[in-house]
Design a protein around this motif. Sequence first.
Motif, PDB file in Angstrom:
ATOM      1  N   PRO A  25      41.454  79.154 -56.204  1.00  0.00           N
ATOM      2  CA  PRO A  25      40.365  79.368 -57.081  1.00  0.00           C
ATOM      3  C   PRO A  25      40.858  79.146 -58.432  1.00  0.00           C
ATOM      4  CG  PRO A  25      40.923  81.425 -56.194  1.00  0.00           C
ATOM      5  CD  PRO A  25      41.880  80.425 -55.492  1.00  0.00           C
ATOM      6  N   PRO A  26      39.938  79.030 -59.445  1.00  0.00           N
ATOM      7  CA  PRO A  26      40.167  78.889 -60.814  1.00  0.00           C
ATOM      8  C   PRO A  26      40.586  80.295 -61.120  1.00  0.00           C
ATOM      9  CG  PRO A  26      37.845  78.461 -60.571  1.00  0.00           C
ATOM     10  CD  PRO A  26      38.459  78.788 -59.373  1.00  0.00           C
ATOM     11  N   LYS A  27      41.155  80.592 -62.370  1.00  0.00           N
ATOM     12  CA  LYS A  27      41.817  81.622 -62.926  1.00  0.00           C
ATOM     13  C   LYS A  27      40.570  82.241 -63.616  1.00  0.00           C
ATOM     14  CE  LYS A  27      46.439  80.300 -63.311  1.00  0.00           C
ATOM     15  NZ  LYS A  27      47.477  79.835 -63.975  1.00  0.00           N
ATOM     16  N   GLY A  28      40.597  83.504 -63.779  1.00  0.00           N
ATOM     17  CA  GLY A  28      39.627  84.309 -64.557  1.00  0.00           C
ATOM     18  C   GLY A  28      38.335  85.024 -63.859  1.00  0.00           C
ATOM     19  N   GLY A  29      38.879  85.618 -63.100  1.00  0.00           N
ATOM     20  CA  GLY A  29      37.687  86.184 -62.039  1.00  0.00           C
ATOM     21  C   GLY A  29      37.947  86.445 -60.715  1.00  0.00           C
ATOM     22  N   SER A  54      22.608  84.862 -55.715  1.00  0.00           N
ATOM     23  CA  SER A  54      22.638  85.519 -57.103  1.00  0.00           C
ATOM     24  C   SER A  54      24.162  85.152 -57.794  1.00  0.00           C
ATOM     25  CB  SER A  54      22.385  87.022 -57.070  1.00  0.00           C
ATOM     26  OG  SER A  54      21.130  87.074 -56.380  1.00  0.00           O
ATOM     27  N   PRO A  55      24.556  84.246 -58.276  1.00  0.00           N
ATOM     28  CA  PRO A  55      25.889  83.931 -58.693  1.00  0.00           C
ATOM     29  C   PRO A  55      25.944  84.130 -60.035  1.00  0.00           C
ATOM     30  CG  PRO A  55      24.773  81.758 -58.226  1.00  0.00           C
ATOM     31  CD  PRO A  55      23.904  82.772 -57.686  1.00  0.00           C
ATOM     32  N   GLU A  56      27.072  84.705 -60.680  1.00  0.00           N
ATOM     33  CA  GLU A  56      27.293  84.862 -62.193  1.00  0.00           C
ATOM     34  C   GLU A  56      27.930  83.649 -62.546  1.00  0.00           C
ATOM     35  OE1 GLU A  56      29.498  88.230 -63.130  1.00  0.00           O
ATOM     36  OE2 GLU A  56      28.093  89.671 -61.834  1.00  0.00           O
ATOM     37  N   ALA A  57      28.708  83.046 -61.574  1.00  0.00           N
ATOM     38  CA  ALA A  57      29.364  81.803 -62.177  1.00  0.00           C
ATOM     39  C   ALA A  57      29.653  80.959 -60.679  1.00  0.00           C
ATOM     40  CB  ALA A  57      30.815  82.108 -63.040  1.00  0.00           C
ATOM     41  N   LEU A  58      29.946  79.631 -61.203  1.00  0.00           N
ATOM     42  CA  LEU A  58      30.407  78.826 -60.101  1.00  0.00           C
ATOM     43  C   LEU A  58      31.737  77.880 -60.506  1.00  0.00           C
ATOM     44  CD1 LEU A  58      26.770  77.304 -59.175  1.00  0.00           C
ATOM     45  CD2 LEU A  58      28.027  78.883 -57.667  1.00  0.00           C
ATOM     46  N   ALA A 128      38.644  70.034 -51.229  1.00  0.00           N
ATOM     47  CA  ALA A 128      37.831  70.870 -52.161  1.00  0.00           C
ATOM     48  C   ALA A 128      37.125  71.951 -51.699  1.00  0.00           C
ATOM     49  CB  ALA A 128      36.800  69.620 -52.794  1.00  0.00           C
ATOM     50  N   ALA A 129      36.889  72.857 -52.549  1.00  0.00           N
ATOM     51  CA  ALA A 129      36.032  74.089 -52.120  1.00  0.00           C
ATOM     52  C   ALA A 129      35.268  74.561 -53.334  1.00  0.00           C
ATOM     53  CB  ALA A 129      37.072  75.196 -51.784  1.00  0.00           C
ATOM     54  N   ILE A 130      34.132  75.274 -52.913  1.00  0.00           N
ATOM     55  CA  ILE A 130      33.257  75.734 -54.024  1.00  0.00           C
ATOM     56  C   ILE A 130      33.317  77.170 -54.077  1.00  0.00           C
ATOM     57  CG2 ILE A 130      30.813  75.899 -54.658  1.00  0.00           C
ATOM     58  CD1 ILE A 130      30.473  73.246 -53.046  1.00  0.00           C
ATOM     59  N   PHE A 131      33.441  77.909 -55.120  1.00  0.00           N
ATOM     60  CA  PHE A 131      33.547  79.179 -55.284  1.00  0.00           C
ATOM     61  C   PHE A 131      32.528  79.862 -56.205  1.00  0.00           C
ATOM     62  CE2 PHE A 131      37.694  77.298 -55.067  1.00  0.00           C
ATOM     63  CZ  PHE A 131      38.552  78.176 -54.054  1.00  0.00           C
ATOM     64  N   SER A 132      32.375  81.099 -55.963  1.00  0.00           N
ATOM     65  CA  SER A 132      31.237  81.792 -56.896  1.00  0.00           C
ATOM     66  C   SER A 132      31.858  83.142 -57.279  1.00  0.00           C
ATOM     67  CB  SER A 132      29.909  81.851 -56.164  1.00  0.00           C
ATOM     68  OG  SER A 132      30.045  82.959 -55.114  1.00  0.00           O
ATOM     69  N   ARG A 133      31.177  83.963 -58.107  1.00  0.00           N
ATOM     70  CA  ARG A 133      31.499  85.139 -58.562  1.00  0.00           C
ATOM     71  C   ARG A 133      30.471  85.883 -59.105  1.00  0.00           C
ATOM     72  NH1 ARG A 133      34.104  85.852 -64.356  1.00  0.00           N
ATOM     73  NH2 ARG A 133      33.786  83.934 -64.963  1.00  0.00           N
TER      74      ARG A 133
END
Length: 133
Positions: A25-29, A54-58, A128-133
Amino acid sequence: MIPPAFAVVAVSAVLLAGGATRVDPPKGGPWRQLGKAVTSRPGKLAHFFRTAQSPEALAVVATSGSPKPIHLTWFSYCEFESDDAETEENEATLTGRRRLSALPHVLEGATLCNVSVTMRVTGGRASAAIFSR
């Protein structure tokens, strides 16, 4: 002792399956991966999508062990409560080597987002992958 013919088959199977590159995953959370990572076949287009509640970020992340460029397109559709209320669509195309990251915009207060990804590496593989937070 493993018979030599069986050992060759086992090693070949591991090499064929081993084309996938780990997708971090990307950095920052505290990112959460949505489903499994997808790996393309050499030169073939891979397509997949994921849904985030209900994601805050993707984030979309692609990696490749190949020195050839990754061609990736993502599309996101976010809605607030239903498609009868507020909606937002975004898309972008990226090209780069080894690792690509994108942070699609998320509609404020979105209750649902769908993200679609297509990718290809001519003569190589990408994961590839998709992430959420």
